[in-house]
Design a protein around this motif. Structure first.
Motif, mmCIF file in Angstrom:
data_model
loop_
_atom_site.group_PDB
_atom_site.id
_atom_site.type_symbol
_atom_site.label_atom_id
_atom_site.label_comp_id
_atom_site.label_asym_id
_atom_site.label_seq_id
_atom_site.Cartn_x
_atom_site.Cartn_y
_atom_site.Cartn_z
ATOM 1 N N PRO A 17 0.840 -1.207 0.000
ATOM 2 C CA PRO A 17 0.000 0.000 0.000
ATOM 3 C C PRO A 17 0.868 1.248 0.000
ATOM 4 O O PRO A 17 2.014 1.234 0.438
ATOM 5 C CB PRO A 17 -0.795 -0.128 1.304
ATOM 6 C CG PRO A 17 -0.749 -1.573 1.654
ATOM 7 C CD PRO A 17 0.577 -2.058 1.165
ATOM 8 N N ARG A 18 0.297 2.340 -0.487
ATOM 9 C CA ARG A 18 1.051 3.590 -0.519
ATOM 10 C C ARG A 18 0.113 4.760 -0.225
ATOM 11 O O ARG A 18 -1.096 4.701 -0.485
ATOM 12 C CB ARG A 18 1.730 3.795 -1.875
ATOM 13 C CG ARG A 18 0.799 4.097 -3.015
ATOM 14 C CD ARG A 18 1.531 4.285 -4.337
ATOM 15 N NE ARG A 18 0.660 4.813 -5.366
ATOM 16 C CZ ARG A 18 -0.171 4.086 -6.086
ATOM 17 N NH1 ARG A 18 -0.239 2.778 -5.907
ATOM 18 N NH2 ARG A 18 -0.941 4.657 -6.997
ATOM 19 N N GLN A 31 -4.395 0.582 -1.974
ATOM 20 C CA GLN A 31 -3.990 -0.799 -1.706
ATOM 21 C C GLN A 31 -4.097 -1.624 -2.996
ATOM 22 O O GLN A 31 -5.200 -1.980 -3.406
ATOM 23 C CB GLN A 31 -4.877 -1.426 -0.632
ATOM 24 C CG GLN A 31 -4.775 -0.766 0.734
ATOM 25 C CD GLN A 31 -5.306 -1.660 1.826
ATOM 26 O OE1 GLN A 31 -4.562 -2.370 2.475
ATOM 27 N NE2 GLN A 31 -6.608 -1.634 2.026
ATOM 28 N N PRO A 32 -2.978 -1.933 -3.614
ATOM 29 C CA PRO A 32 -3.016 -2.854 -4.752
ATOM 30 C C PRO A 32 -3.339 -4.269 -4.248
ATOM 31 O O PRO A 32 -3.023 -4.604 -3.114
ATOM 32 C CB PRO A 32 -1.587 -2.793 -5.312
ATOM 33 C CG PRO A 32 -1.001 -1.529 -4.730
ATOM 34 C CD PRO A 32 -1.640 -1.378 -3.383
ATOM 35 N N ASP A 33 -3.997 -5.109 -5.055
ATOM 36 C CA ASP A 33 -4.315 -4.870 -6.439
ATOM 37 C C ASP A 33 -5.720 -4.327 -6.620
ATOM 38 O O ASP A 33 -6.260 -4.312 -7.736
ATOM 39 C CB ASP A 33 -4.136 -6.154 -7.237
ATOM 40 C CG ASP A 33 -5.096 -7.287 -6.783
ATOM 41 O OD1 ASP A 33 -5.817 -7.122 -5.774
ATOM 42 O OD2 ASP A 33 -5.124 -8.332 -7.423
ATOM 43 N N ARG A 60 -4.505 -6.612 10.086
ATOM 44 C CA ARG A 60 -3.170 -6.250 9.592
ATOM 45 C C ARG A 60 -3.235 -5.035 8.677
ATOM 46 O O ARG A 60 -2.458 -4.084 8.824
ATOM 47 C CB ARG A 60 -2.548 -7.440 8.852
ATOM 48 C CG ARG A 60 -1.248 -7.128 8.124
ATOM 49 C CD ARG A 60 -0.698 -8.389 7.464
ATOM 50 N NE ARG A 60 -1.626 -8.984 6.526
ATOM 51 C CZ ARG A 60 -1.738 -8.616 5.245
ATOM 52 N NH1 ARG A 60 -1.003 -7.621 4.769
ATOM 53 N NH2 ARG A 60 -2.600 -9.214 4.444
ATOM 54 N N ARG A 61 -4.152 -5.057 7.731
ATOM 55 C CA ARG A 61 -4.241 -3.956 6.770
ATOM 56 C C ARG A 61 -4.697 -2.661 7.446
ATOM 57 O O ARG A 61 -4.223 -1.571 7.102
ATOM 58 C CB ARG A 61 -5.170 -4.334 5.608
ATOM 59 C CG ARG A 61 -4.540 -5.332 4.643
ATOM 60 C CD ARG A 61 -5.439 -5.617 3.440
ATOM 61 N NE ARG A 61 -4.771 -6.480 2.476
ATOM 62 C CZ ARG A 61 -3.967 -6.045 1.506
ATOM 63 N NH1 ARG A 61 -3.749 -4.740 1.374
ATOM 64 N NH2 ARG A 61 -3.403 -6.887 0.673
ATOM 65 N N ASN A 98 -14.583 -3.608 8.414
ATOM 66 C CA ASN A 98 -14.141 -4.605 9.398
ATOM 67 C C ASN A 98 -13.147 -4.010 10.390
ATOM 68 O O ASN A 98 -13.148 -4.354 11.572
ATOM 69 C CB ASN A 98 -13.472 -5.791 8.695
ATOM 70 C CG ASN A 98 -14.460 -6.815 8.191
ATOM 71 O OD1 ASN A 98 -15.665 -6.681 8.373
ATOM 72 N ND2 ASN A 98 -13.952 -7.848 7.543
ATOM 73 N N GLY A 99 -12.264 -3.145 9.896
ATOM 74 C CA GLY A 99 -11.220 -2.579 10.748
ATOM 75 C C GLY A 99 -11.632 -1.375 11.564
ATOM 76 O O GLY A 99 -10.786 -0.754 12.225
#
Length: 322
Positions: A17-18, A31-33, A60-61, A98-99
């Motif tokens: 991710p960037r 977040q790719p893809d 995690r993400r 979810n997060g």
């Protein structure tokens, strides 16, 4: 399923991710893809307030997203505490909500139907329909500030307009975040850049209304729910694809075939370049229902449509690297 916080076994196959600055104090988190369960988020930084647009599918993400927000605040010299944090949910789907429980001390805002949907479904772990995912330790955290049509937020003096356009489209509870000063628009999943639009839980007809409303805002920069930051031309592709779905459904209903049979017979043509073509089966379930008089967002058999999507995918669980 109880899962750990380990990386997905194929996570290394994707670019990381960037954070992309799209305007002064406004950032997209890409977040790719951009495939199933891999969404975009974003944030707006102020001296006293941080507004985040959506969370992520996994622990995690989402933790990585929170770290990216803190890194950007550090770069701007905001190291004296977190300040007020607001989290806007663009709709109820788990890749965007979810997060929520991981975003610290956030005031969570969304459409009232977003709250209702998260309360009804909780944290879904749909392994079997999708490839297995390491979800992490997650608890439902629905919006606790809700609205119907519009809500204005201010990040210091920067206006952020939240809009629901009065119809089901991607879902019944789609919300966009519009920053008129910079003409930046966070669309949630009303727009997929490079991905097949998905309206199983919303409406084909309602999506045209929502897309028209997005065009009327006249954005210069769009942060889509999935895919790269883009311009308004991506909305044209979405509208053309959904009109194509309507025509397929109208022809198929006249022939007496099922949505899955129609999807199998359909040549996607120029839309075959869009990712996740199996969404055609789900979209046709919604389009068939509308041909029979269903209103935007009326309940239909979502599980049957998802099973048809797996069938159209060669009987294999849907690809997911989340």
């Amino acid at each position: 399923m109880t899962s750990t916080n380990h990386d997905h076994p194929r996570a290394h196959e994707l670019p990381p991710p960037r954070t992309e600055k799209v305007a002064e104090r406004v950032y997209a988190y890409i977040q790719p893809d951009g495939g199933w369960w891999i969404n975009n988020t974003g944030f707006i930084l102020g001296e006293r307030t941080v507004v985040c647009i959506d969370s992520c599918a996994t622990e995690r993400r989402t933790r990585a997203f929170v770290d990216a927000v803190e890194a950007a605040r550090h770069d701007q010299g905001h190291d004296g505490g977190r300040g007020s944090r607001i989290l806007v949910n663009t709709h109820h789907h788990g890749d965007h909500t979810n997060g929520n429980c991981i975003v610290p001390d956030a005031t969570i805002i969304g459409h009232h139907r977003c709250r209702e949907a998260i309360e009804a479904t909780g944290i879904l772990r749909p392994d079997g329909l999708w490839e297995p995912v390491e979800w992490g330790e997650l608890e439902p955290a629905p919006p606790f500030v809700t609205f119907e049509h519009r809500l204005d937020l201010f990040v210091d003096d920067l206006l952020v307009e939240l809009h629901h356009f009065g119809t089901a489209a991607h879902t019944t509870n789609d919300v966009v975040a519009w920053i008129p000063e910079h003409r930046v628009l966070f669309t949630g999943d009303l727009v997929f850049n490079g991905g097949t639009p998905f309206v199983l839980m919303g409406s084909v007809a309602g999506s045209f209304v929502a897309l028209d409303c997005l065009m009327e805002l006249d954005p210069a920069v769009i942060v889509p729910g999935h895919g790269e930051v883009c311009g308004p031309e991506v909305m044209d592709m979405a509208g053309e694809y959904l009109r194509f779905v309507q025509l397929v459904a109208e022809d198929a209903k006249g022939s007496g075939i099922t949505p899955l049979e129609a999807a199998r017979r359909t040549d996607l043509g120029r839309f075959s370049a869009l990712t996740h073509p199996e969404r055609l089966a789900g979209n046709l379930h919604r389009a068939f229902a509308e041909c029979e008089g269903a209103r935007p967002g009326d309940p239909i058999d979502v599980l049957a449509a998802l099973i048809d999507m797996v069938d159209l995918n060669g009987g294999q669980p849907l690809t997911c690297h989340a």
